[in-house]
Design an enzyme around this catalytic site. Structure first.
Site, PDB file in Angstrom:
ATOM      1  N   ARG A 197      -0.819  -2.087  -6.587  1.00 30.13           N
ATOM      2  CA  ARG A 197      -1.166  -3.077  -5.633  1.00 30.13           C
ATOM      3  C   ARG A 197      -2.164  -4.060  -6.542  1.00 30.13           C
ATOM      4  O   ARG A 197      -1.783  -5.452  -6.686  1.00 30.13           O
ATOM      5  CB  ARG A 197      -1.877  -2.649  -4.576  1.00 30.13           C
ATOM      6  CG  ARG A 197      -2.255  -3.791  -3.445  1.00 30.13           C
ATOM      7  CD  ARG A 197      -2.572  -3.026  -2.088  1.00 30.13           C
ATOM      8  NE  ARG A 197      -2.955  -3.742  -1.301  1.00 30.13           N
ATOM      9  CZ  ARG A 197      -2.318  -4.480  -0.319  1.00 30.13           C
ATOM     10  NH1 ARG A 197      -0.806  -4.857  -0.376  1.00 30.13           N
ATOM     11  NH2 ARG A 197      -2.754  -5.398   0.600  1.00 30.13           N
ATOM     12  N   ARG A 244       0.900  -1.111   0.028  1.00 28.96           N
ATOM     13  CA  ARG A 244      -0.103   0.178   0.029  1.00 28.96           C
ATOM     14  C   ARG A 244       0.783   1.388   0.205  1.00 28.96           C
ATOM     15  O   ARG A 244       1.926   1.306   0.387  1.00 28.96           O
ATOM     16  CB  ARG A 244      -0.802  -0.132   1.354  1.00 28.96           C
ATOM     17  CG  ARG A 244      -1.712  -1.230   1.369  1.00 28.96           C
ATOM     18  CD  ARG A 244      -2.599  -1.080   2.605  1.00 28.96           C
ATOM     19  NE  ARG A 244      -3.334  -2.540   2.726  1.00 28.96           N
ATOM     20  CZ  ARG A 244      -2.983  -3.523   3.384  1.00 28.96           C
ATOM     21  NH1 ARG A 244      -1.674  -3.470   3.873  1.00 28.96           N
ATOM     22  NH2 ARG A 244      -3.907  -4.447   3.595  1.00 28.96           N
ATOM     23  N   LYS A 296      -1.367  -3.310   8.152  1.00 30.00           N
ATOM     24  CA  LYS A 296      -2.234  -2.799   9.268  1.00 30.00           C
ATOM     25  C   LYS A 296      -2.106  -3.487  10.630  1.00 30.00           C
ATOM     26  O   LYS A 296      -1.661  -4.677  10.676  1.00 30.00           O
ATOM     27  CB  LYS A 296      -3.694  -3.321   8.467  1.00 30.00           C
ATOM     28  CG  LYS A 296      -4.130  -2.189   7.166  1.00 30.00           C
ATOM     29  CD  LYS A 296      -5.433  -2.730   6.884  1.00 30.00           C
ATOM     30  CE  LYS A 296      -6.006  -1.621   5.628  1.00 30.00           C
ATOM     31  NZ  LYS A 296      -7.140  -2.188   5.047  1.00 30.00           N
ATOM     32  N   HIS A 326      -2.726  -9.786   3.175  1.00 35.87           N
ATOM     33  CA  HIS A 326      -4.184  -9.937   3.902  1.00 35.87           C
ATOM     34  C   HIS A 326      -4.402 -10.824   4.797  1.00 35.87           C
ATOM     35  O   HIS A 326      -3.586 -11.942   4.994  1.00 35.87           O
ATOM     36  CB  HIS A 326      -4.864 -10.625   2.516  1.00 35.87           C
ATOM     37  CG  HIS A 326      -5.183  -9.348   1.429  1.00 35.87           C
ATOM     38  ND1 HIS A 326      -5.397  -9.915   0.189  1.00 35.87           N
ATOM     39  CD2 HIS A 326      -5.170  -8.072   1.415  1.00 35.87           C
ATOM     40  CE1 HIS A 326      -5.520  -8.512  -0.582  1.00 35.87           C
ATOM     41  NE2 HIS A 326      -5.414  -7.595   0.082  1.00 35.87           N
ATOM     42  N   TYR A 331      -8.671 -11.243  -6.935  1.00 37.40           N
ATOM     43  CA  TYR A 331      -8.008 -11.243  -7.941  1.00 37.40           C
ATOM     44  C   TYR A 331      -8.045 -12.474  -8.826  1.00 37.40           C
ATOM     45  O   TYR A 331      -7.612 -12.350  -9.951  1.00 37.40           O
ATOM     46  CB  TYR A 331      -6.584 -10.984  -7.572  1.00 37.40           C
ATOM     47  CG  TYR A 331      -6.120  -9.588  -6.693  1.00 37.40           C
ATOM     48  CD1 TYR A 331      -6.315  -8.497  -7.573  1.00 37.40           C
ATOM     49  CD2 TYR A 331      -6.345  -9.594  -5.399  1.00 37.40           C
ATOM     50  CE1 TYR A 331      -6.154  -7.214  -6.983  1.00 37.40           C
ATOM     51  CE2 TYR A 331      -5.905  -8.440  -4.870  1.00 37.40           C
ATOM     52  CZ  TYR A 331      -6.150  -7.397  -5.571  1.00 37.40           C
ATOM     53  OH  TYR A 331      -6.176  -6.082  -4.877  1.00 37.40           O
ATOM     54  N   HIS A 366      -3.249   2.688  -5.534  1.00 37.02           N
ATOM     55  CA  HIS A 366      -3.709   1.039  -5.334  1.00 37.02           C
ATOM     56  C   HIS A 366      -3.842   0.238  -6.684  1.00 37.02           C
ATOM     57  O   HIS A 366      -3.841  -0.932  -6.741  1.00 37.02           O
ATOM     58  CB  HIS A 366      -5.022   1.311  -4.814  1.00 37.02           C
ATOM     59  CG  HIS A 366      -5.402   0.245  -3.610  1.00 37.02           C
ATOM     60  ND1 HIS A 366      -4.562   0.443  -2.544  1.00 37.02           N
ATOM     61  CD2 HIS A 366      -6.177  -0.687  -3.311  1.00 37.02           C
ATOM     62  CE1 HIS A 366      -4.947  -0.331  -1.546  1.00 37.02           C
ATOM     63  NE2 HIS A 366      -5.816  -1.062  -1.897  1.00 37.02           N
TER      64      HIS A 366
END
Length: 315
Positions: free
Chosen positions: A263, A162, A188, A286, A295, A260
């Site tokens: 990404r 990110r 995150k 993730h 994806y 993004h």
């Protein structure tokens, strides 16, 4: 507990203990300010007085408000409310969770838009000179900035990180591994992951570190941040956005390109090349493979297009 105190305690919890980003905490704060104001309008100033019917009424009113809010915004608002009440129960401040039966609206699944490999290459070439190139037509300030821009975009595409994660990288986060170079990425919740860096990106970063960053660093206060702005301060997300927009314009790309997009392209190209979805999940950081599997829909669509145009009896 008074609603304002409860909200402050919850925001401190997600910021300090859970390590959520400033942007996420700010979004939760905005949502809970709306919730607190609504409760106040209905004569509620203490979380102990909140009942399930009241939470359901709040959700219904927000869903029917005009102009209508996006499903994603409603989902986040309800997530903020549920998170607050769950926190109060866990901390022993409340006996029951009045938001327990609240179910957020299902947001429509939007497939991520990826660039083709040719478009990515055009974008990278438009950002700045290739590593080892002389930077023909560039000199002085322009060359310093364009070396940085090339390194930034190469790293975004090489790692799938990110833009906020790349902006937080320090020079020491680039590490030489046993089988090549890697970068430490903090995602995150302050979770750290190791992502390989390909030879093209590493060469671009080395060119930036050797020729551009020392000069940029001299213009500001000492900072370990990898990417610096023109005045030597750490580069911002907005600065990265402007770099991408400038490169996309010079490359003549009509498709919308955002941080993004790199990404999305990273994940799509890996899967098209045969990478396992769980490996891609790990590289993207993730928490669930279900997030990564969106994806696989993109690559299936690409396969379907090839089939329809190539098979003699497909149509």
């Amino acid at each position: 507990m008074r609603t304002d105190r409860a909200i402050d305690a919850y925001l401190r919890h997600i910021s300090i203990e859970r390590g959520l980003s400033e942007h996420t905490v700010a979004a939760y704060r905005r949502d809970l300010i709306v919730y607190r104001a609504w409760l106040s309008e209905h004569g509620i100033g203490d979380t102990a007085d909140v009942r399930p019917a009241l939470v359901a009424q709040f959700a219904a009113e927000r869903a029917s408000a005009q102009p209508p809010a996006a499903a994603t915004s409603l989902a986040r608002l309800q997530s903020s409310v549920r998170g607050l009440h769950r926190f109060l129960v866990r901390e022993g401040i409340a006996d029951a969770d009045p938001s327990e039966r609240l179910r957020p609206p299902k947001a429509p699944q939007r497939l991520p838009k990826a660039l083709s490999i040719e478009q990515i290459e055009a974008l990278l070439d438009a950002a700045g000179p290739a590593p080892g190139g002389a930077g023909v037509g560039m000199a002085g300030e322009d060359l310093l900035v364009r070396l940085r821009d090339r390194a930034l975009l190469e790293l975004l595409y090489a790692t799938g990180a990110r833009v906020s994660e790349v902006m937080q990288l320090d020079v020491d986060d680039l590490v030489g591994g046993g089988h090549g170079d890697v970068v430490r990425v903090r995602g995150k919740g302050a979770k750290e992951r190791i992502v390989p860096v390909g030879s093209y990106a590493r060469a671009a970063v080395d060119a930036y570190l050797g020729r551009s960053r020392p000069e940029l660093s001299r213009r500001g206060h000492a900072t370990p941040r990898l990417f610096l702005g023109a005045r030597g301060a750490p580069m911002s997300r907005q600065g990265a956005w402007l770099v991408i927009q400038g490169a996309a314009e010079r490359a003549g790309l009509e498709a919308h390109v955002s941080p993004h997009t790199f990404r999305h392209s990273f994940a799509t190209h890996l899967l098209q090349g045969g990478a396992d979805v769980r490996v891609v999940q790990e590289l993207l950081g993730h928490a669930s493979v279900a997030t990564t599997q969106i994806y696989t829909h993109v690559t299936v669509d690409a396969l379907r297009d090839v089939y329809l145009t190539s098979h003699p009896r497909a149509r």
